[in-house]
Design an enzyme around this catalytic site. Sequence first.
Site, PDB file in Angstrom:
ATOM      1  N   LEU A 136     -21.687 -56.304   5.937  1.00 35.17           N
ATOM      2  CA  LEU A 136     -22.893 -55.083   5.763  1.00 35.17           C
ATOM      3  C   LEU A 136     -23.610 -54.688   6.896  1.00 35.17           C
ATOM      4  O   LEU A 136     -23.727 -55.613   7.740  1.00 35.17           O
ATOM      5  CB  LEU A 136     -23.817 -55.874   4.505  1.00 35.17           C
ATOM      6  CG  LEU A 136     -23.201 -56.172   3.342  1.00 35.17           C
ATOM      7  CD1 LEU A 136     -24.271 -56.893   2.287  1.00 35.17           C
ATOM      8  CD2 LEU A 136     -22.596 -54.876   2.415  1.00 35.17           C
ATOM      9  N   ASP A 137     -24.204 -53.466   7.012  1.00 35.64           N
ATOM     10  CA  ASP A 137     -24.867 -53.048   8.128  1.00 35.64           C
ATOM     11  C   ASP A 137     -25.986 -53.830   8.150  1.00 35.64           C
ATOM     12  O   ASP A 137     -26.605 -54.519   7.022  1.00 35.64           O
ATOM     13  CB  ASP A 137     -25.399 -51.728   7.876  1.00 35.64           C
ATOM     14  CG  ASP A 137     -24.241 -50.710   8.250  1.00 35.64           C
ATOM     15  OD1 ASP A 137     -23.101 -50.986   8.874  1.00 35.64           O
ATOM     16  OD2 ASP A 137     -24.175 -49.746   7.522  1.00 35.64           O
ATOM     17  N   LYS A 138     -26.680 -54.097   9.335  1.00 38.60           N
ATOM     18  CA  LYS A 138     -27.895 -54.860   9.507  1.00 38.60           C
ATOM     19  C   LYS A 138     -28.892 -54.651   8.490  1.00 38.60           C
ATOM     20  O   LYS A 138     -29.693 -55.692   7.708  1.00 38.60           O
ATOM     21  CB  LYS A 138     -28.602 -54.569  10.901  1.00 38.60           C
ATOM     22  CG  LYS A 138     -29.869 -55.471  11.055  1.00 38.60           C
ATOM     23  CD  LYS A 138     -30.462 -54.832  12.391  1.00 38.60           C
ATOM     24  CE  LYS A 138     -31.887 -55.430  12.601  1.00 38.60           C
ATOM     25  NZ  LYS A 138     -32.454 -54.987  13.736  1.00 38.60           N
ATOM     26  N   THR A 140     -28.778 -52.967   5.505  1.00 37.22           N
ATOM     27  CA  THR A 140     -28.177 -53.171   3.953  1.00 37.22           C
ATOM     28  C   THR A 140     -28.218 -54.470   3.441  1.00 37.22           C
ATOM     29  O   THR A 140     -27.887 -55.439   4.043  1.00 37.22           O
ATOM     30  CB  THR A 140     -26.839 -52.338   3.938  1.00 37.22           C
ATOM     31  OG1 THR A 140     -26.770 -51.312   4.469  1.00 37.22           O
ATOM     32  CG2 THR A 140     -26.265 -52.500   2.543  1.00 37.22           C
ATOM     33  N   ARG A 237     -23.132 -44.077   3.960  1.00 39.32           N
ATOM     34  CA  ARG A 237     -24.191 -43.371   4.550  1.00 39.32           C
ATOM     35  C   ARG A 237     -23.640 -42.223   5.270  1.00 39.32           C
ATOM     36  O   ARG A 237     -24.189 -41.204   5.006  1.00 39.32           O
ATOM     37  CB  ARG A 237     -24.755 -44.378   5.879  1.00 39.32           C
ATOM     38  CG  ARG A 237     -25.343 -45.662   5.320  1.00 39.32           C
ATOM     39  CD  ARG A 237     -25.738 -46.606   6.561  1.00 39.32           C
ATOM     40  NE  ARG A 237     -26.478 -46.277   7.338  1.00 39.32           N
ATOM     41  CZ  ARG A 237     -26.762 -46.752   8.435  1.00 39.32           C
ATOM     42  NH1 ARG A 237     -26.077 -47.886   9.093  1.00 39.32           N
ATOM     43  NH2 ARG A 237     -27.623 -46.354   9.233  1.00 39.32           N
TER      44      ARG A 237
END
Length: 324
Positions: A136-138, A140, A237
Amino acid sequence: MTTIRQQAEVPLSAAGRRFDQALAEMFPDYSRSRLSGWIKAGAVTLDGVAAPPRQLLRGGEQVALEVELETEVHSQPEAISLHIVYEDEYLLVLDKPAGLVVHPGAGNPAGTLLNGLLHHDAKLAELPRAGIVHRLDKDTSGLMVVARTLPTYTALVDLLSRHEVERQYEAVVLGSMVAGGTVDEPIGRSMGDRLRQAVRDEEDGKRAVTHYRLRERFRTHTLLQCQLETGRTHQIRVHLAHIGHPLVGDPLYGGGLKLPKGATAELVAALRGFRRQALHAEKLSFVHPATGEAMSFAVDRPVDQQGLIGALRADQALHGSDDY
């Protein structure tokens, strides 16, 4: 250090086939590339003798595999608090908070989820990426599954590649949308900014598919449920920004702060204070690789996203549909 010891007899149906090809079918718990490396290292023998990968088989030979797993991850363990929602000897599922980087890298050499996992279970250092099979992105938040054994790691990677892990997200986007839909557009690295991804043509991008449906409409925002069919970097995104509805707070794809006309003070404060993409991985479902059990996990949205949605609802209740 973990030692793997397994034995098997080459089936007669494998007669005439190459050693490495047959081995991949005999030991499906391990990837083809890993088995090939073990053959070349002499860790897999054929009738007690090391054999080359291209050795042709006659069927009936005895295969013995004996491997000591070496450290694959050399990052330092760190006592980072982890919200683990499920754990057994094969895997764990955790709820990652927004702000926590998953892997060490440039600018984030420590203090990552991976460092915390190594502190939780030192044996994860023997697995690729400490057992992390997706990220997961930082900024998120939400659910991730982590393998604790090599066979589980191989199986989960395979499930992901076959799109058999259900990943459901909640997103708050700009614009009052009128219907759900699907974005089926290739994604690749942006030509102008190496930190960004972008919709590209088929030659330059990888296939990416995002399904979305409306959960709740507000005056100038929408609450969406998103389902990943593929798992490209920044996929949700990029796709939502591509159709003109970027995530609230997204620093890369959001297009800056936008305040609705006549917004309540609560909503203005919520939008100004929301400094990350409004994206939460709320549900994760898959078949357990070891037990065959159908597993499904869900976690509540984090406090900041709950506050944002609450402010949007209050603003909607005050203004009604006048500004749709």
